[in-house]
Motif scaffolding. Sequence first.
Motif, short mmCIF file in Angstrom:
data_model
loop_
_atom_site.label_atom_id
_atom_site.label_comp_id
_atom_site.label_asym_id
_atom_site.label_seq_id
_atom_site.Cartn_x
_atom_site.Cartn_y
_atom_site.Cartn_z
N THR A 109 0.27 3.33 -4.27
CA THR A 109 0.35 3.13 -6.02
C THR A 109 -0.18 1.61 -6.15
O THR A 109 -0.57 1.19 -7.24
CB THR A 109 1.34 3.51 -6.67
N ALA A 110 0.29 0.49 -4.95
CA ALA A 110 0.04 -0.47 -5.18
C ALA A 110 -1.34 -0.94 -5.65
O ALA A 110 -1.86 -1.94 -6.13
CB ALA A 110 0.71 -1.32 -4.26
N GLY A 111 -2.35 -0.56 -4.75
CA GLY A 111 -3.77 -0.73 -5.03
C GLY A 111 -4.09 -2.05 -4.13
O GLY A 111 -3.31 -2.52 -3.48
N GLY A 112 -5.12 -2.58 -4.45
CA GLY A 112 -5.61 -3.71 -3.98
C GLY A 112 -5.85 -4.01 -2.73
O GLY A 112 -5.85 -2.91 -1.83
N GLU A 113 -5.44 -5.00 -2.28
CA GLU A 113 -5.48 -5.59 -0.62
C GLU A 113 -4.34 -4.44 0.08
O GLU A 113 -4.54 -4.34 1.11
CB GLU A 113 -5.05 -6.99 -0.43
N PHE A 114 -3.37 -4.38 -0.50
CA PHE A 114 -2.24 -3.50 0.16
C PHE A 114 -2.97 -2.26 0.49
O PHE A 114 -2.67 -1.51 1.55
CB PHE A 114 -0.98 -3.38 -0.55
N SER A 115 -3.35 -1.56 -0.30
CA SER A 115 -3.89 0.06 -0.21
C SER A 115 -5.09 -0.09 0.84
O SER A 115 -5.44 0.48 1.59
CB SER A 115 -4.46 0.20 -1.61
N ARG A 116 -5.83 -1.19 0.80
CA ARG A 116 -7.02 -1.20 1.60
C ARG A 116 -6.50 -1.39 3.31
O ARG A 116 -6.90 -0.78 3.94
CB ARG A 116 -8.02 -2.47 1.30
N GLY A 117 -5.60 -2.29 3.02
CA GLY A 117 -4.88 -2.29 4.44
C GLY A 117 -4.21 -1.38 5.06
O GLY A 117 -4.22 -0.50 6.29
N PHE A 118 -3.55 -0.28 4.10
CA PHE A 118 -2.85 0.84 4.42
C PHE A 118 -4.00 1.87 5.13
O PHE A 118 -3.62 2.64 5.95
CB PHE A 118 -2.03 1.43 3.25
N ASP A 119 -5.07 1.84 4.22
CA ASP A 119 -6.20 2.93 4.54
C ASP A 119 -6.55 2.54 5.97
O ASP A 119 -6.91 3.63 7.00
CB ASP A 119 -7.47 2.88 3.42
N ASP A 120 -6.89 1.37 6.02
CA ASP A 120 -7.66 0.78 7.41
C ASP A 120 -6.56 1.18 8.58
O ASP A 120 -6.97 1.74 9.77
CB ASP A 120 -7.88 -0.53 7.47
#
Length: 123
Positions: A85-96
Amino acid sequence: MKNITALSLITLATITGLLVNSQSAQAHRRYYRHYPYSRLSLYDCYPITQWAVDEDPAYHPQAYADGYRQGREQAKRGNSYKPRTAGGEFSRGFDDGYYGREFAGQKHIVPNEITPYTTTQCD
């Protein structure tokens, strides 16, 4: 009978003297502030400026790295993918991290937003 008349004259003179020589009372100026779950209270109140800090959890300097690490841990444990739910850079890093992509690093850093607001301080 003489006693009653004398007592009445003394009482009348005393009451008249008190009423004629009394000074009016003067109150100090106060501001009323209502607190939601209490009675009205008397306080000296004045405005003050305070600062609100809006910290965006998705864009702190280590957001991508934290997301990447958490994504890798979730994938190792075999947990199903749940978007963050945080989105942004955190979400992008989590997906990667979850999908085993190469570590790309932080692209955007958004500073905390500091905004002033005025409130009332009462003594």
